[in-house]
Write a protein that holds these residues in place. Structure first.
Motif, short mmCIF file in Angstrom:
data_model
loop_
_atom_site.label_atom_id
_atom_site.label_comp_id
_atom_site.label_asym_id
_atom_site.label_seq_id
_atom_site.Cartn_x
_atom_site.Cartn_y
_atom_site.Cartn_z
N SER A 156 11.22 -1.34 1.40
CA SER A 156 11.90 -1.76 2.63
C SER A 156 12.14 -0.56 3.53
O SER A 156 11.99 0.59 3.10
CB SER A 156 13.23 -2.43 2.29
OG SER A 156 14.12 -1.47 1.68
N GLN A 157 12.53 -0.83 4.78
CA GLN A 157 12.82 0.26 5.72
C GLN A 157 14.00 1.10 5.23
O GLN A 157 14.03 2.32 5.45
CB GLN A 157 13.12 -0.30 7.12
CG GLN A 157 11.91 -0.77 7.87
CD GLN A 157 10.95 0.36 8.17
OE1 GLN A 157 11.35 1.48 8.45
NE2 GLN A 157 9.65 0.06 8.10
N LYS A 199 13.73 5.07 4.62
CA LYS A 199 14.61 6.00 5.32
C LYS A 199 15.39 6.87 4.34
O LYS A 199 15.57 8.08 4.55
CB LYS A 199 15.57 5.23 6.22
CG LYS A 199 16.39 6.11 7.15
CD LYS A 199 17.15 5.27 8.14
CE LYS A 199 17.84 6.15 9.17
NZ LYS A 199 18.57 5.36 10.19
N SER A 228 7.96 4.12 9.33
CA SER A 228 9.16 3.59 10.00
C SER A 228 8.80 2.71 11.19
O SER A 228 9.65 2.00 11.72
CB SER A 228 10.06 4.73 10.45
OG SER A 228 9.39 5.54 11.41
N GLU A 265 6.66 -0.44 12.36
CA GLU A 265 5.99 -1.56 11.71
C GLU A 265 4.53 -1.69 12.15
O GLU A 265 3.65 -2.01 11.36
CB GLU A 265 6.74 -2.87 12.01
CG GLU A 265 8.12 -2.96 11.37
CD GLU A 265 8.05 -2.92 9.84
OE1 GLU A 265 6.97 -3.17 9.28
OE2 GLU A 265 9.08 -2.63 9.20
N ARG A 323 2.57 1.07 10.48
CA ARG A 323 2.48 0.81 9.04
C ARG A 323 1.45 -0.27 8.75
O ARG A 323 0.63 -0.13 7.83
CB ARG A 323 3.86 0.40 8.52
CG ARG A 323 3.92 0.18 7.01
CD ARG A 323 5.32 -0.18 6.56
NE ARG A 323 5.39 -0.38 5.12
CZ ARG A 323 6.50 -0.72 4.48
NH1 ARG A 323 7.63 -0.89 5.17
NH2 ARG A 323 6.48 -0.91 3.17
#
Length: 794
Positions: free
Chosen positions: A46-47, A51, A86, A88, A91
């Motif tokens: 997940s983000q 992070k 980070s 989308e 990515r």
């Protein structure tokens, strides 16, 4: 039919081979750089997980904290990986194609395949497949990263121009310019031009910052300004491009008619003059580059030996016309102070010659920079320098004494002695300290030695003044001989103030010259529709038209309540009792006004109050919102009131409700503080900038940051690195304010939120003292972000 089938089959086979080659190269790049592997996260992370991993790795591999030789490379990889994962879109692009470079998208390559199948159309973009080795191996030593560009290239561009190539491993077209680029680099580097290469595959952030949106691109950087090369990549064009980067009027053409005027204006410019004699009609590029590098020290002239108008000059100085000759002139226009002649004028020879003749025999101290270089601070015994200073006046009656002092200095052969003079009227604070308790008339001679950069000196006035008589010369010689044997004869000590900048009056002329340089490029910018590069000029014009708007006046002590009157007095008493050096230097100057003038920082006042702020001046900007404006401005005025006597400080406020995007852009350059040390990011909350204070140095392009310490009346809160002064200072201010708060109840009209906002600036006074002392951390930026964009109300 057989031939057609064979041809068709061959074409399809070629397509399959190229497709397989493209796929294999894509997989090779993906294997070389895997952002998931770098951050140590799974592809389904997940983000929040991405992070968290990023922040942990940044702390671990930051070059300032990790001394491992591989730390910087790893730090760049971690940052690059986070940029991809980070976002989308990036990515998804990477997950689909193994794509790490926005500039050369594989979707474009696929589109080219469709063109090929449908119409057999060979487009150049078809060949933009990942071609390994498109960057020449020799370019590796010139590769730049973002930090190198900001911290090294931009400051160095004020001394020499930089030629930078934007390239990529995915760029087939880059191969075509390599031979010309290599030849140009070999020529320009010898002349002293800086060279850089940016690979967008690894330095996307730097490429975006430079505005390079395609490869290959070539750009130049001078004085921090970026200019793109728009013409055919030919060696002659690139050479002319470098020459056009340099400012105009660096070298003056000198003939029999104007040479006396040129050589005799040493007094006006306070600089030596150098003449190059050569047989070519145009000024050599090497000489122009030298003039740019030493423009703050020397005036440069050029004499074309082939002109009939220079015959008398050649005869007067007995110039050998068979080889280029350089003459350095100081106070005497009839006789050169130094001479050099060589068939091949190389950069090293010229640099050494100019470095040995940077100063006049007796220059006038016109600013602190010249004082620092002429009379450097003592480092160790063998490099100590003694400054023999003549304090005199500007009137004609003092000319005889100056001439005698120059004659004395001309006979000096001791490297440890430097001679200079000051005009008392221009440098009154300095002269008052050096001549205190001395009633003798001018001129006076003082021998001094600087002990530290803060201004401490040891000195000794020479008794009897200075009239230029033989007796005066004998007495000064005797004092200097004693000094060589016994440095303790300098029995006085003092703290000298910073010298006044006497050249500040030339700011308008320099501004006009800079404006002219911009105007000469307008035609080219319009021709290529490069509006990005024209924005500084347009901003300059509009700022000049509206420079007087947006100023507000805030009374420092306008509130009549007893509670608001007593606090500033208590703080002043606390400072006077402690008697710290920082507060004495800043608050002892009586302010000229009983109010603080604060200008709102808007798109209209932005250029004049920041981008074009005079050298040495700082704008202290309070960040506020519509709701906190009145409370913070009142508190801000009280905290900075004692510093309003400084002529180099300006005060402004920025409404973050309108310009939060500008704050986000600016504070990217303080990411160590904002990303690593700020725990608010962990909770996913947007940073509240209310109560932040920025000290912006527009000329040197850096800022210092004050982050609010108090959000209530808890005075034991831990201060941040930038805003807290020292642990000892906490006991100086904190307990007194606590006692005062206990004695006087808070009026009911004040809400809790009002108290919290009011206390955000509690330590601003201490931070201002550190700002004046120059001990705050500085965050350098390449250029100030634009303020035109207004943040939309949410």
């Amino acid at each position: 039919g057989f031939y057609a089938d064979g041809l068709c089959c061959g074409v399809h086979s070629a397509v399959v081979v190229i497709f397989l080659l493209l796929l294999s190269c894509m997989l090779e790049i993906a294997a070389e750089f895997d952002p998931y592997r770098v951050l140590g996260v799974s592809r389904s992370a997940s983000q929040g997980e991405i992070k968290k991993a990023y922040k942990q790795l940044v702390k671990e591999w930051h070059p300032d904290k990790n001394k491992n030789p591989e730390a910087e490379d790893m730090f760049i990889k971690v940052t690059k990986s986070y940029e991809i994962l980070s976002n989308e879109e990036k990515r998804a692009n990477y997950d689909r194609y193994g794509q790490t470079d926005e500039n050369q998208q594989y979707g474009q390559a696929q589109q080219s395949f469709r063109h090929f199948h449908e119409s057999f159309y060979f487009d150049e973009s078809f060949f933009h497949f990942p071609f390994k080795g498109s960057r020449d191996f020799a370019d590796n030593k010139y590769l730049l990263n973002y930090n190198q560009y900001i911290n090294e290239v931009v400051p160095d561009s004020f001394r020499r121009p930089y030629l930078i190539k934007i390239t990529s491993d995915l760029c087939f077209s880059c191969i075509h310019i390599e031979p010309i680029w290599k030849e140009t680099v070999q020529e320009m580097e010898i002349l002293g031009v800086g060279i850089g290469v940016v690979d967008v595959g690894f330095e996307r952030r730097l490429a975006n910052h430079l505005g390079a949106h395609r490869t290959p691109s070539i750009l130049g950087v001078v004085n921090g300004k970026i200019t793109f090369f728009h013409y055919a990549v030919v060696r002659e064009h690139l050479r002319q491009f470098v020459e056009d980067l340099l400012p105009q009027r660096l070298v003056e053409k000198v003939t029999d008619r104007n040479y006396l005027e040129f050589l005799n204006n040493w007094h006006e410019y306070n600089k030596p003059h150098v003449l190059l004699f050569d047989q070519v009609a145009t000024v050599p590029l090497l000489y122009k580059l030298t003039a740019f590098a030493y423009k703050d020290y020397v005036q440069f002239g050029y004499v074309d030996q082939g002109l009939t108008e220079t015959a008398n000059l050649l005869k007067k100085y007995n110039i050998n016309t068979y080889a280029p000759t350089m003459l350095a002139f100081k106070e005497n226009a009839d006789s050169p102070a130094d001479i050099i002649q060589s068939k091949v004028m190389k950069k090293q020879i010229i640099d050494e010659f100019i470095s040995n003749n940077k100063f006049l025999l007796v220059p006038r101290l016109v600013n602190q920079k010249l004082f620092d270089e002429l009379c450097p601070v003592k480092q160790f015994h063998r490099r100590r320098k003694y400054c023999v200073l003549l304090i005199t006046g500007e009137e004609e009656v003092f000319a005889v004494g100056k001439k005698a002092f120059l004659s004395f200095a001309s006979g000096n052969t001791k490297e440890v002695l430097r001679f200079a003079y000051v005009n008392q009227r221009q440098q009154q604070p300095l002269c008052d300290i050096l001549l205190k308790d001395r009633d003798g008339p001018l001129p006076q001679v003082v021998i001094l030695e600087r002990r530290n950069a803060a201004g401490k000196v040891l000195y000794k006035p020479v008794m009897g003044g200075w009239n230029g008589s033989e007796e005066d010369k004998h007495l000064l010689t005797e004092q200097l001989d004693i000094l060589q044997k016994d440095p303790s004869v300098l029995n006085y000590d003092a703290m000298l103030p910073e010298l006044n900048n006497e050249l500040a009056s030339m700011f308008l002329i320099q501004w006009l010259y800079a404006a002219y340089d911009y105007l000469t490029q307008i035609g080219d910018e319009i021709l290529h529709n490069n509006w990005r590069e024209m924005m500084p000029l347009l901003s300059l014009i509009f700022s000049a038209l509206f420079i007087l708007f947006g100023t507000v006046i805030i009374q420092a002590f306008s509130d009549s309540s007893e509670d608001k009157q007593s606090k500033p007095k208590a703080k002043e008493a606390a400072k006077s009792e402690d008697g710290s050096p920082g507060s004495a230097n800043t608050s002892s100057r009586p302010p000229k006004k009983n109010f603080v003038e604060v200008t709102e920082l808007t798109d209209i006042t932005y250029t004049s109050n920041l981008v074009k702020l005079r050298p040495g001046h700082i704008n202290v900007v309070l960040v506020l919102t519509d709701s906190s404006k009145n409370i913070l401005l009142s508190k801000f005025a009280k905290e900075v009131y004692s510093f309003t006597g400084s002529l180099t400080l300006h005060f402004s406020f920025l409404n973050v409700d309108k310009h939060s995007e500008w704050m986000d852009a600016l504070l990217e350059f303080a990411q160590d503080v904002m990303r690593i040390d700020n725990d608010e990011d962990d909770a996913g909350h947007k940073v509240d900038y209310t109560g932040y204070v920025l000290a912006l140095n527009g000329h040197k392009k850096y800022f210092c940051l004050f982050k609010p310490v108090y959000t209530g009346e808890d005075l034991d809160s831990k201060p941040s690195e930038e805003s807290g002064a020292a642990a000892a200072s906490r006991s100086r201010i904190g307990p007194r304010e606590e006692q005062q708060g206990a004695r006087k109840p808070v009026p009911r009209a004040r809400s809790t939120s009002t108290l919290q906002i009011h206390h955000k600036l509690d330590r601003l006074g201490l931070w201002m003292e550190r700002l004046m002392e120059g001990t705050l951390p500085r965050y350098y930026i390449p250029a100030w972000p634009g303020l035109e964009k207004i943040t939309a109300n949410k």
